[in-house]
Design an enzyme around this catalytic site. Structure first.
Site, PDB file in Angstrom:
ATOM      1  N   HIS A 122      -0.696  32.054 -25.920  1.00  0.00           N
ATOM      2  CA  HIS A 122      -1.736  31.567 -26.821  1.00  0.00           C
ATOM      3  C   HIS A 122      -1.393  31.948 -28.253  1.00  0.00           C
ATOM      4  O   HIS A 122      -0.885  33.048 -28.511  1.00  0.00           O
ATOM      5  CB  HIS A 122      -3.093  32.148 -26.439  1.00  0.00           C
ATOM      6  CG  HIS A 122      -3.629  31.626 -25.138  1.00  0.00           C
ATOM      7  ND1 HIS A 122      -4.940  31.785 -24.755  1.00  0.00           N
ATOM      8  CD2 HIS A 122      -3.020  30.932 -24.137  1.00  0.00           C
ATOM      9  CE1 HIS A 122      -5.126  31.215 -23.567  1.00  0.00           C
ATOM     10  NE2 HIS A 122      -3.971  30.700 -23.175  1.00  0.00           N
ATOM     11  N   GLU A 124      -3.164  32.852 -30.802  1.00  0.00           N
ATOM     12  CA  GLU A 124      -3.799  34.048 -31.363  1.00  0.00           C
ATOM     13  C   GLU A 124      -3.053  35.309 -30.918  1.00  0.00           C
ATOM     14  O   GLU A 124      -2.780  36.204 -31.724  1.00  0.00           O
ATOM     15  CB  GLU A 124      -5.270  34.143 -30.927  1.00  0.00           C
ATOM     16  CG  GLU A 124      -6.122  32.953 -31.355  1.00  0.00           C
ATOM     17  CD  GLU A 124      -6.202  31.881 -30.275  1.00  0.00           C
ATOM     18  OE1 GLU A 124      -7.157  31.094 -30.297  1.00  0.00           O
ATOM     19  OE2 GLU A 124      -5.302  31.841 -29.396  1.00  0.00           O
ATOM     20  N   CYS A 154      -7.160  36.896 -25.592  1.00  0.00           N
ATOM     21  CA  CYS A 154      -6.866  37.062 -27.016  1.00  0.00           C
ATOM     22  C   CYS A 154      -7.885  37.960 -27.701  1.00  0.00           C
ATOM     23  O   CYS A 154      -7.548  38.728 -28.607  1.00  0.00           O
ATOM     24  CB  CYS A 154      -6.794  35.698 -27.695  1.00  0.00           C
ATOM     25  SG  CYS A 154      -5.451  34.664 -27.078  1.00  0.00           S
TER      26      CYS A 154
END
Length: 227
Positions: A122, A124, A154
């Site tokens: 991901h 983030e 995250c």
């Protein structure tokens, strides 16, 4: 035999180099002493969802007067569009740092879940890892901007890195609603219905969360296609 061993060592070295490059793929580093800057506390704020700690001598904290800046979320949106252009989910993130009265961009990136082949890559998380590798374990004077609300994974990384604040556009509920109506086999738009705020509140510190910031612009990313 000697030539074969040498070729094998060269191949292994090239493989290690490729792996290192993959760790930071898609991250656009910025200088923390120039570039995009804005006065702290200026700009239009989002919906603040939690409190903020008082500054301590040990850690520089985000001031309670802080308000998110449109230009940083707009940069995240631009990164999201670039991600979609290369065949990934249109999700982007930016990490800024507050230096005195300025706020500067440290890194920006677009999602690489599909193009990397890793379901946990991901944007983030990857951006937090990248910034932490250069600035240390804890990031109390940094702000994470994301076009989409960080998932529980995250958000947990935000807790462990002691990020100063989180700003996001569309929520996990928005992602789920879009996925149910318009999700495809290629782009399912799945979500983890655990709010970022909930995860952060379970940590050992108060991290301010500004949700629904530039939400209409971020919602348009669901249907974005390269022109």
């Amino acid at each position: 035999m000697g030539k074969g061993a040498g070729e094998q060592r060269a191949a292994e070295a090239q493989s290690r180099q490729h792996a290192q490059e993959e760790d930071h793929v898609g991250i656009s580093p910025q200088e923390d002493h120039g570039g995009t800057a804005g006065a702290v506390g200026e700009g239009e704020g989002g919906e603040e969802e939690s409190g903020i700690e008082v500054r301590t001598r040990e850690e520089k904290m985000i001031p309670p007067t802080y308000k998110p800046k449109k230009k940083f979320m707009q940069l995240a949106i631009a990164e999201a569009k670039r991600a979609r252009d290369r065949g990934d989910y249109a999700i982007g993130a930016v990490i800024t740092r507050l230096i005195g009265k300025r706020e500067v961009v440290i890194a920006s990136a677009g999602n690489r879940v599909k193009t990397s082949g890793s379901s946990i890559k991901h944007v983030e998380l990857e951006t937090l890892k990248y910034v932490s590798s250069g600035y240390g374990r804890y990031l109390p004077d940094f702000v994470l901007y994301s076009t989409h609300e960080p998932c529980a994974m995250c958000a947990g990384a935000c807790v462990w890195s002691k990020i100063g604040a989180v700003v996001f556009g569309v929520s996990q509920d928005d992602i789920t609603a879009y996925g149910k109506k318009h999700g495809t086999e290629e782009f399912k738009w799945r979500a983890c219905l655990i709010s970022c705020k909930f995860v952060l509140e379970k940590g050992d510190r108060h991290i301010p969360v500004f949700g629904k910031f530039l939400r209409p612009e971020c919602r348009e990313l669901f249907g974005y296609r390269a022109s």
